[in-house]
Design an enzyme around this catalytic site. Sequence first.
Site, mmCIF file in Angstrom:
data_model
loop_
_atom_site.group_PDB
_atom_site.id
_atom_site.type_symbol
_atom_site.label_atom_id
_atom_site.label_comp_id
_atom_site.label_asym_id
_atom_site.label_seq_id
_atom_site.Cartn_x
_atom_site.Cartn_y
_atom_site.Cartn_z
ATOM 1 N N SER A 133 34.973 39.988 38.864
ATOM 2 C CA SER A 133 35.030 39.151 40.059
ATOM 3 C C SER A 133 34.348 37.827 39.786
ATOM 4 O O SER A 133 33.311 37.783 39.104
ATOM 5 C CB SER A 133 34.325 39.871 41.220
ATOM 6 O OG SER A 133 34.012 38.981 42.269
ATOM 7 N N LYS A 134 34.917 36.748 40.308
ATOM 8 C CA LYS A 134 34.303 35.435 40.132
ATOM 9 C C LYS A 134 32.965 35.345 40.851
ATOM 10 O O LYS A 134 32.124 34.515 40.492
ATOM 11 C CB LYS A 134 35.262 34.341 40.630
ATOM 12 C CG LYS A 134 36.456 34.137 39.722
ATOM 13 C CD LYS A 134 37.240 32.889 40.080
ATOM 14 C CE LYS A 134 38.038 33.045 41.350
ATOM 15 N NZ LYS A 134 38.916 31.885 41.600
ATOM 16 N N ARG A 135 32.733 36.195 41.840
ATOM 17 C CA ARG A 135 31.447 36.195 42.540
ATOM 18 C C ARG A 135 30.343 36.791 41.671
ATOM 19 O O ARG A 135 29.197 36.374 41.759
ATOM 20 C CB ARG A 135 31.559 36.979 43.849
ATOM 21 C CG ARG A 135 32.414 36.320 44.908
ATOM 22 C CD ARG A 135 32.321 37.061 46.224
ATOM 23 N NE ARG A 135 32.815 38.426 46.110
ATOM 24 C CZ ARG A 135 34.079 38.774 46.244
ATOM 25 N NH1 ARG A 135 34.993 37.845 46.466
ATOM 26 N NH2 ARG A 135 34.454 40.033 46.141
#
Length: 499
Positions: free
Chosen positions: A260-262
């Site tokens: 995930s980019k988070r």
Amino acid sequence: MTASTPASTLTGPRLRVAPSPTGDPHVGTAYMSMFDLAYARQQGGQFVLRIEDTDRKRLVEGAEEQVYDTLHWLGLDWDEGPDKGGPFAPYRQSERLETYQPYVDRLLAEGKAYHCWCSAERLTQMRERQQKLKQATGYDRLCLGKTREERAELPGFTQTPVVRMLVPEDVDLTWDDLVMGRSSAPRPDDQVILKADGFPTYHLAVVVDDHEMGITHVVRGQDWMSSTPKHTLLYQMLGLEPPKFAHMPQLLESGKKKISKRRNPWARLTWFREQGYLPEALVNFLALQCYPPIVEADGSEREIFTFADFTERFQWDKVKRAGAIFNLDKLEWLNGQYIRALDVDDLADRIVAHLRRVGVIEGEPTDEQLALLRAATPLVQERMQLLSEAEGMLAFLLVADEDVLVEDDAVASLKGDPAQVLDAALPALESLDSWAADDIQAALRAAIVDGLGIKPRLAFGPLRVGITGRRVSPPLFESMEILGRESTLARLRSFRATL
């Protein structure tokens, strides 16, 4: 159809990637594009780029251009798209709104879809009640069969309706997947296919666009398998031929969660370029995430291969079904192998481009800077895993002598009496007739190792720090030769004055 070329006249498979411009492109966009492009090229088909921008609240300015830039950087070039045009333009969903409405009208007229006036608050309360009672969550069809006036008399009414598809009780939940084999997914509820703002949801838009653009194969992650019955049902409702589906294994972090980019900076496709990975190494690595290495005639396995190699031997039934842990150590090793295999001039050009990108070189490099970097590249090629390592290794060549920044930890690492070493080194270097690496080394060994009795592993640290400002550098004597007599002596004198 709205396109000028009927899909029925096309030959060869047509595959597409359809990212949403909601931020930095996800590495999964490149992952799917690689398989799309390999199969399209192998079979003489086309690869299409479509921008799915119907979620207007999440759009990020410049994100669409980043998609183009990163995919081009990787060499995953498309045949049709918003920037290139093509027979099925436009390729941006926000420019295709008139395309979707006739399909919605048809579903409404045939009783396969219906208007829903439920407010967001009412839907939230419904879901909370279902969860409290441990019921399956999903729309309860309060609006089904009601006129606007009848629904307005009930609580939770909103003036602008959405359109929902009517999922029959006997909906087929199975399909034959190119990767996963015979597959199934849970029964969906009545999905929204047209939002209150007039934009289609993903579920309707993807079906309509894939049909109108003649897409024959849909390649996407396994996390989309739950949506497949919704899409095959829409194809059936509209009397359209569905494409073949290939649900790819997911890219996973070490905890076996989907990246995930988070949580993972490296989920951003731009991150790899910033860090100095080579595009061909990244494509090779992505292929290895769910595809076996090349097996040679002698039975040995080869993990390093070109995209052309991958394309030539690609088969859907060889794709692994299980998700792969995204091993950055493996990628870094692979990148180092590619760096060492490059022609020196090619590597020098890539180093220069990277240094410009990160601002170490501002604007166009001077002829002197280019000459220095080209001369130094062979010194670092065997030591580099990433292009970004050139920033520390070679930056000393690009600064004026008076601007060399000596790092504190480099000074702290020096043993013995560095001033004594420099006092011996400077006259030895000043008296040299030849400024060649071998002669520099011989003179310094005579003056410091033999003359002062200092062990070789400690003898040259002060010179390295004075010239480069760092504890670690390319080979010292070759670096001094490239830097030149005047700059070398100026830097050593300046450093001596600080001790």
